[in-house]
Design an enzyme around this catalytic site. Structure first.
Site: not given
Ligand code: 5RP
Length: 232
Positions: A88, A128, A101, A110
């Site tokens: 994500g 987003k 991120k 990640e």
């Molecule tokens: C975690 C991340 C996540 O991918 C990002 O925060 C998005 O999260 P969500 O899909 O819950 O909105 O980078 O470190």
């Protein structure tokens, strides 16, 4: 630091559409967060039907979810490449192939997994999208270097805040035992240049700007539609 505007239906649509790209025999990077979780659960259902894959978790959360879903796992420490990674983003700017991120403080692992992937698929709901990026950038920092890094971030035009834990007194401690500074930079017009500055700051373990890493962006909408954009 979580952006909570996106609907669950939009997240699910994006996560499941990207999971559909995973093929038999793939080694799959498993991202962190609520959107990547939909992809992990979907892959678990396909594993139960006979899909033969191996997952590589990016966090304690994604490892636990993958175990629960029945996905066989390889350790990141043993893996130099993966076929496809699904993760994500807190914000995505498709025109510059740049992401913020680290809302879940998992961005260090990640980024290792995304950079090891032949194909890095980003999954997000339509809340987003942004151009330019303007979300605070998570910066994972060695605890002994916090004061020094805060000063360097201010010199770079940022306004850092130590991320506080929600159900624990004191700061968030990452899966790697470090702290996180969420750094407000306003509109980020030159993400690649800022990324280089952050990477070059002693005491910074990793920052949440992902520039030029993503191959495809899956954007889900509340009605279940998904727009797929190539970023390369
Ligand atoms: C975690 C991340 C996540 O991918 C990002 O925060 C998005 O999260 P969500 O899909 O819950 O909105 O980078 O470190």
């Amino acid at each position: 630091m979580k952006n909570t505007e996106g609907t669950e239906a939009a997240k699910r649509a994006a996560g499941e559409a990207a999971a559909a790209e995973v093929a038999d025999g793939d080694r799959v990077g498993l991202g962190t967060g609520s959107t990547a979780a939909h992809a992990i659960r979907d892959l678990g259902e396909r594993v139960a039907e006979g899909l033969d894959i191996e997952g590589v978790a990016t966090s304690y959360q994604s490892r636990a979810l993958a175990r629960e879903a029945g996905i066989p796992l390889a350790s990141l420490s043993d893996v130099a490449r993966v076929d496809v990674a699904i993760d994500g983003a807190d914000q995505a700017a498709p025109e510059s192939n740049a992401l913020v991120k680290g809302g879940g403080a998992a961005h260090a692992r990640e980024k290792v997994v995304a950079s090891a992937a032949d194909e890095f698929l980003v999954v997000a709901d339509d809340s987003k999208l942004a151009d330019p990026l303007d979300h605070p950038v998570p910066v994972e920092v060695l605890s002994d270097a916090v004061a020094r890094v805060e000063r360097a971030l201010r010199d770079a035009g940022g306004d850092p805040t130590l991320r506080e834990a929600e159900r624990k007194d004191g700061p968030v401690i990452t899966d790697n035992g470090n702290l996180v500074l969420d750094c407000e930079f306003g509109a980020i017009d030159a993400p690649a240049s800022l990324a280089r500055t952050l990477s070059g700051t002693p005491g910074v373990v990793e920052h949440g700007l992902f520039v030029g890493l993503a191959d495809e962006l899956y954007v889900g909408e509340a009605d279940g539609a998904v727009a797929v954009r190539s970023l390369k």
